[in-house]
Design a protein around this motif. Structure first.
Motif, PDB file in Angstrom:
ATOM      1  N   PHE A 198      -7.195 -27.364  38.867  1.00  0.00           N
ATOM      2  CA  PHE A 198      -7.001 -27.013  37.792  1.00  0.00           C
ATOM      3  C   PHE A 198      -5.413 -27.483  37.397  1.00  0.00           C
ATOM      4  CE2 PHE A 198      -6.556 -23.638  34.787  1.00  0.00           C
ATOM      5  CZ  PHE A 198      -6.606 -23.581  33.046  1.00  0.00           C
ATOM      6  N   THR A 199      -5.033 -26.987  38.499  1.00  0.00           N
ATOM      7  CA  THR A 199      -3.564 -28.050  38.499  1.00  0.00           C
ATOM      8  C   THR A 199      -3.627 -28.783  38.299  1.00  0.00           C
ATOM      9  OG1 THR A 199      -3.252 -27.593  40.535  1.00  0.00           O
ATOM     10  CG2 THR A 199      -3.022 -25.972  39.668  1.00  0.00           C
ATOM     11  N   ALA A 200      -4.473 -29.816  38.988  1.00  0.00           N
ATOM     12  CA  ALA A 200      -4.301 -31.476  39.111  1.00  0.00           C
ATOM     13  C   ALA A 200      -4.831 -31.878  37.395  1.00  0.00           C
ATOM     14  CB  ALA A 200      -5.495 -31.923  39.831  1.00  0.00           C
ATOM     15  N   TYR A 201      -5.706 -31.106  37.157  1.00  0.00           N
ATOM     16  CA  TYR A 201      -6.411 -31.324  35.059  1.00  0.00           C
ATOM     17  C   TYR A 201      -4.614 -30.922  34.798  1.00  0.00           C
ATOM     18  CZ  TYR A 201      -8.451 -30.581  30.962  1.00  0.00           C
ATOM     19  OH  TYR A 201      -9.028 -30.545  29.319  1.00  0.00           O
ATOM     20  N   GLY A 202      -4.453 -29.824  34.587  1.00  0.00           N
ATOM     21  CA  GLY A 202      -2.954 -29.520  34.112  1.00  0.00           C
ATOM     22  C   GLY A 202      -2.390 -30.472  34.515  1.00  0.00           C
ATOM     23  N   ALA A 203      -1.901 -31.365  35.137  1.00  0.00           N
ATOM     24  CA  ALA A 203      -0.779 -31.814  35.093  1.00  0.00           C
ATOM     25  C   ALA A 203      -0.650 -33.845  35.428  1.00  0.00           C
ATOM     26  CB  ALA A 203      -0.045 -32.083  36.714  1.00  0.00           C
ATOM     27  N   CYS A 204      -2.203 -34.354  35.177  1.00  0.00           N
ATOM     28  CA  CYS A 204      -2.352 -35.767  35.150  1.00  0.00           C
ATOM     29  C   CYS A 204      -2.879 -34.992  33.361  1.00  0.00           C
ATOM     30  CB  CYS A 204      -3.280 -35.857  36.096  1.00  0.00           C
ATOM     31  SG  CYS A 204      -2.924 -36.300  37.915  1.00  0.00           S
ATOM     32  N   SER A 205      -3.826 -34.520  33.134  1.00  0.00           N
ATOM     33  CA  SER A 205      -4.544 -34.523  31.460  1.00  0.00           C
ATOM     34  C   SER A 205      -3.612 -34.057  30.535  1.00  0.00           C
ATOM     35  CB  SER A 205      -5.874 -34.510  31.833  1.00  0.00           C
ATOM     36  OG  SER A 205      -6.499 -34.198  31.263  1.00  0.00           O
ATOM     37  N   LEU A 206      -3.315 -32.507  30.724  1.00  0.00           N
ATOM     38  CA  LEU A 206      -2.606 -32.124  29.904  1.00  0.00           C
ATOM     39  C   LEU A 206      -0.763 -32.532  29.623  1.00  0.00           C
ATOM     40  CD1 LEU A 206      -4.424 -28.813  29.631  1.00  0.00           C
ATOM     41  CD2 LEU A 206      -4.740 -30.762  28.633  1.00  0.00           C
ATOM     42  N   GLY A 207      -0.411 -33.357  31.032  1.00  0.00           N
ATOM     43  CA  GLY A 207       1.327 -33.363  30.627  1.00  0.00           C
ATOM     44  C   GLY A 207       1.744 -32.355  31.714  1.00  0.00           C
ATOM     45  N   VAL A 208       1.035 -31.041  32.188  1.00  0.00           N
ATOM     46  CA  VAL A 208       1.878 -30.150  32.147  1.00  0.00           C
ATOM     47  C   VAL A 208       3.724 -30.118  33.070  1.00  0.00           C
ATOM     48  CG1 VAL A 208       1.708 -27.890  33.688  1.00  0.00           C
ATOM     49  CG2 VAL A 208      -0.129 -27.987  31.972  1.00  0.00           C
ATOM     50  N   THR A 209       4.476 -29.166  32.432  1.00  0.00           N
ATOM     51  CA  THR A 209       5.560 -29.445  33.828  1.00  0.00           C
ATOM     52  C   THR A 209       5.947 -28.492  34.428  1.00  0.00           C
ATOM     53  OG1 THR A 209       6.867 -28.487  31.739  1.00  0.00           O
ATOM     54  CG2 THR A 209       6.918 -30.800  31.250  1.00  0.00           C
ATOM     55  N   THR A 210       5.756 -27.471  34.082  1.00  0.00           N
ATOM     56  CA  THR A 210       5.893 -26.433  34.789  1.00  0.00           C
ATOM     57  C   THR A 210       4.757 -25.075  34.572  1.00  0.00           C
ATOM     58  OG1 THR A 210       7.909 -26.457  35.146  1.00  0.00           O
ATOM     59  CG2 THR A 210       7.392 -24.674  36.056  1.00  0.00           C
ATOM     60  N   PHE A 211       4.032 -24.918  35.531  1.00  0.00           N
ATOM     61  CA  PHE A 211       3.113 -23.379  35.988  1.00  0.00           C
ATOM     62  C   PHE A 211       4.180 -22.617  36.313  1.00  0.00           C
ATOM     63  CE2 PHE A 211       0.456 -28.024  36.977  1.00  0.00           C
ATOM     64  CZ  PHE A 211      -0.325 -26.829  36.338  1.00  0.00           C
ATOM     65  N   VAL A 212       3.135 -21.451  36.022  1.00  0.00           N
ATOM     66  CA  VAL A 212       3.829 -20.039  35.917  1.00  0.00           C
ATOM     67  C   VAL A 212       2.943 -19.066  36.892  1.00  0.00           C
ATOM     68  CG1 VAL A 212       4.943 -17.848  35.007  1.00  0.00           C
ATOM     69  CG2 VAL A 212       5.731 -20.371  35.215  1.00  0.00           C
ATOM     70  N   ALA A 213       3.160 -18.339  37.362  1.00  0.00           N
ATOM     71  CA  ALA A 213       2.170 -17.362  37.920  1.00  0.00           C
ATOM     72  C   ALA A 213       2.447 -15.397  37.816  1.00  0.00           C
ATOM     73  CB  ALA A 213       1.166 -17.411  38.926  1.00  0.00           C
ATOM     74  N   LYS A 214       2.456 -14.655  36.957  1.00  0.00           N
ATOM     75  CA  LYS A 214       2.540 -13.848  37.052  1.00  0.00           C
ATOM     76  C   LYS A 214       1.792 -12.633  37.635  1.00  0.00           C
ATOM     77  CE  LYS A 214       5.088 -14.077  32.439  1.00  0.00           C
ATOM     78  NZ  LYS A 214       5.680 -13.781  31.424  1.00  0.00           N
ATOM     79  N   ILE A 215       2.120 -12.136  39.268  1.00  0.00           N
ATOM     80  CA  ILE A 215       0.401 -11.611  39.299  1.00  0.00           C
ATOM     81  C   ILE A 215       1.526  -9.901  40.119  1.00  0.00           C
ATOM     82  CG2 ILE A 215      -0.380 -11.888  41.484  1.00  0.00           C
ATOM     83  CD1 ILE A 215       0.056 -14.979  41.767  1.00  0.00           C
ATOM     84  N   GLY A 216       0.509  -9.063  40.459  1.00  0.00           N
ATOM     85  CA  GLY A 216       0.501  -8.126  40.153  1.00  0.00           C
ATOM     86  C   GLY A 216       1.182  -7.611  41.780  1.00  0.00           C
TER      87      GLY A 216
END
Length: 206
Positions: free
Chosen positions: A123-141
Motif C-alpha cells: 500500500f505504501t509502494a502504491y501511494g508513493a509510486c502511483s499517487l505521489g504521496v510525499t509523507t505517510f502519517v499514522a495515528k495509533i492508540g
C-alpha cells in the motif's frame, strides 16, 4: 501523472504482493465489512462509529466519489477471501500529497502471520509510486501494541503524542527529490498491477 483523485485512480485496480492482494472497495464487499465493524474491539481500535448496513453502503458510495480518500479491501491471495482493509486520507492542509494511513486485518485467523506488514509494503509502494504521496502519517492508540510495533518496525518515526486522544502520531517520508525512495520503488517493482474487473471475470469462468 498524479492529477487523478485517489479513489478514482484505484476504481479498477488490483494489486498483488506476496500473500495479499488489494482490490477496490465495492458494494459487494459491504456486507462482510459491516460484519467486521459490528465488533466492539475493531470499532475501538479503528476509532470508528457503529453504522447500520444501509449507512455502511451509503458510506461506501460516498467514499467511491471522495477525492481525498483511497481505500482497498485486503484479500488473502491464495483464497481471495476478504481479510481486512487499508486507507489513505489526504487531509494535510500544508501538503496535499501527505496522507494519513490505516491498515486493518479484521479476520482473526489471518492475524500474526505477517500479512499486515505485506499490506503495508504494497500500500505504501502504491501511494508513493502511483499517487505521489510525499509523507505517510499514522495515528495509533497507546494500547494498540501490535500496530505500534508494526509501524515502528517499518520505519515510522514518532512525531507527537496526545494524552487527550491517547494516541501516538508517526510519520514516514515517501519521496526524495520528487522521486519515491528506493524501498518503495523496489516494492512497487515487485507488485503485480492489473484490472480488478478483468481478474474477477476470468476467475468467474474457471
Amino acid at each position: 501523472r498524479y492529477g487523478t483523485s485517489p479513489m478514482r485512480a484505484n476504481a479498477d485496480t488490483r494489486l498483488a504482493y506476496a500473500r495479499v492482494e488489494l482490490v477496490p472497495y465495492r458494494a459487494e464487499h459491504v456486507e462482510r465489512y459491516h460484519a467486521w465493524m459490528s465488533d466492539e474491539r475493531l470499532l475501538e481500535a479503528t476509532a470508528s462509529e457503529r453504522l447500520s448496513a444501509d449507512e455502511e453502503l451509503a458510506m461506501q458510495r460516498e467514499w467511491a466519489r471522495d477525492e481525498r480518500k483511497c481505500t482497498f479491501i485486503v484479500r488473502d491471495a491464495a483464497t481471495h477471501a476478504m481479510i481486512g482493509d487499508c486507507n489513505l486520507f489526504f487531509n494535510d492542509h500544508d501538503d496535499d500529497r501527505a496522507c494519513e494511513i490505516e491498515i486493518m486485518i479484521a479476520e482473526r485467523a489471518f492475524r500474526r502471520r505477517g500479512l499486515a506488514r505485506e499490506t503495508l509494503e504494497a500500500f505504501t509502494a502504491y501511494g508513493a509510486c502511483s499517487l505521489g504521496v510525499t509523507t505517510f502519517v499514522a495515528k495509533i492508540g497507546f494500547d494498540n501494541d501490535a500496530s505500534n510495533a508494526l509501524f515502528k518496525s517499518f520505519g515510522f518515526v514518532e512525531r507527537s503524542r496526545s494524552e487527550v486522544f491517547e494516541e501516538t502520531t508517526y510519520a514516514l517520508r515517501a519521496r526524495d527529490a520528487d522521486a519515491p525512495t528506493p524501498r518503495f520503488a523496489d516494492a512497487w517493482a515487485r507488485t503485480t498491477r492489473d484490472s480488478y474487473d478483468a481478474f474477477e471475470a476470468a476467475r468467474a469462468v474457471k
